[in-house]
Design an enzyme around this catalytic site. Sequence first.
Site, PDB file in Angstrom:
ATOM      1  N   GLU A  48       0.821  -1.217   0.000  1.00  0.00           N
ATOM      2  CA  GLU A  48       0.000   0.000   0.000  1.00  0.00           C
ATOM      3  C   GLU A  48       0.853   1.264   0.000  1.00  0.00           C
ATOM      4  O   GLU A  48       1.948   1.271   0.550  1.00  0.00           O
ATOM      5  CB  GLU A  48      -0.862   0.044   1.270  1.00  0.00           C
ATOM      6  CG  GLU A  48      -1.921  -1.014   1.306  1.00  0.00           C
ATOM      7  CD  GLU A  48      -2.647  -1.065   2.657  1.00  0.00           C
ATOM      8  OE1 GLU A  48      -2.697  -0.042   3.358  1.00  0.00           O
ATOM      9  OE2 GLU A  48      -3.133  -2.147   2.990  1.00  0.00           O
ATOM     10  N   CYS A  61       3.295   8.228   1.412  1.00  0.00           N
ATOM     11  CA  CYS A  61       3.695   7.257   2.432  1.00  0.00           C
ATOM     12  C   CYS A  61       3.921   5.925   1.716  1.00  0.00           C
ATOM     13  O   CYS A  61       3.005   5.406   1.079  1.00  0.00           O
ATOM     14  CB  CYS A  61       2.572   7.141   3.469  1.00  0.00           C
ATOM     15  SG  CYS A  61       2.896   5.884   4.713  1.00  0.00           S
ATOM     16  N   CYS A  68       5.185  -7.589   7.825  1.00  0.00           N
ATOM     17  CA  CYS A  68       6.164  -7.086   8.777  1.00  0.00           C
ATOM     18  C   CYS A  68       6.379  -8.141   9.855  1.00  0.00           C
ATOM     19  O   CYS A  68       5.457  -8.866  10.213  1.00  0.00           O
ATOM     20  CB  CYS A  68       5.622  -5.802   9.410  1.00  0.00           C
ATOM     21  SG  CYS A  68       6.778  -5.007  10.540  1.00  0.00           S
ATOM     22  N   CYS A  72       3.995  -5.573  16.255  1.00  0.00           N
ATOM     23  CA  CYS A  72       3.314  -4.572  17.105  1.00  0.00           C
ATOM     24  C   CYS A  72       1.833  -4.935  17.206  1.00  0.00           C
ATOM     25  O   CYS A  72       1.177  -5.214  16.192  1.00  0.00           O
ATOM     26  CB  CYS A  72       3.476  -3.169  16.528  1.00  0.00           C
ATOM     27  SG  CYS A  72       5.195  -2.638  16.465  1.00  0.00           S
ATOM     28  N   CYS A  75      -1.014  -3.053  15.109  1.00  0.00           N
ATOM     29  CA  CYS A  75      -0.740  -2.739  13.708  1.00  0.00           C
ATOM     30  C   CYS A  75      -1.245  -3.821  12.756  1.00  0.00           C
ATOM     31  O   CYS A  75      -0.924  -4.998  12.914  1.00  0.00           O
ATOM     32  CB  CYS A  75       0.765  -2.541  13.531  1.00  0.00           C
ATOM     33  SG  CYS A  75       1.226  -2.110  11.843  1.00  0.00           S
TER      34      CYS A  75
END
Length: 297
Positions: A48, A61, A68, A72, A75
């Site tokens: 994205e 961004c 990932c 976290c 997230c």
Amino acid sequence: MTNLSAQLRDKLGRNFCIKSLFVCKRLESAADNTVKYLYGLDDGNHIESVLMEYSYGNTLCVSTQVGCRMGCRFCASTIAGFRRSLLPSEILLQLYEAERNSGRKVSGVVLMGIGEPLDNFDNVVDFLKILSCPEGANMSLRHVSLSTCGIVPMIYRLGELDLGLTLSVSLHASDNESRSAIMPINEKYPIEQLMKACRDYFSVTGRRISFEYALIDGHNDSRGDAKKLAQLLDGFNCHVNIIPINKIKERNYTSDRKAANRFRQYLEDLGVNATVRRTLGADIDAACGQLRREYEI
Ligand code: SAH
């Protein structure tokens, strides 16, 4: 390209590839012109990017990895786990495709999309070199921010390169107990080590660090939390960016602007420089990584 000899075409084919990236989905905010792109990659993966309009220009961004591995808790990018890191070209193509698709010139980049940039260090640095090179996008790295969850040794490596970009550190808590509860990386590099790396980074580069603080109701939003944060940042020339947590459907974390403004006031009373991050694209929703999750399910 039949205007090239068969021999040269063969050589090019064996030594180079032309990477592509295509728009799979495009969501545009009616409220503020924010555009969210879901891109497809050559190998069927998705990433994205978000194009945001500010008074001083357009900022993109970008994602640095497919998924990932930092874990976290709040997230969306981490929930389906990690697939792979992006190549420098795949990070760069997000910019070229967004410019082509939107017809808007991008003047700033933030590495705050899917992935942990410092977990893809070499490719991210190559991307930054091409981005800032006169033969490339020729963008000053003063207009670039890199956000990390706090991989301490890589903060030192980045500092040594002294690239002139802005380092954002996702702090989100002011003591080890509450940080470890939401960010597993804190078990490996606890707050003391992280803060030392940040202070050393500032000494080496002279660049002010921005600390991201995602506010979660009842977890890190009390006056006591603000006090601990002020102590942690005491005497440090830095900035705190408060983000009301973006709700993701897999977790029950909530917050709102009212709480964020209250926390900003707590910090201001304690002499800490803080702002509440502006919310863009509220009507196209989707916290970072959420669009990819929905598409791939
Ligand atoms: N891995 C890097 C960059 C990607 S995330 C990092 O951790 O900094 C970019 C920022 O968005 C980080 O500050 C991250 O903690 C924050 N973030 C992730 N999920 C969020 C959510 N649901 N609400 C608010 N901020 C979130």
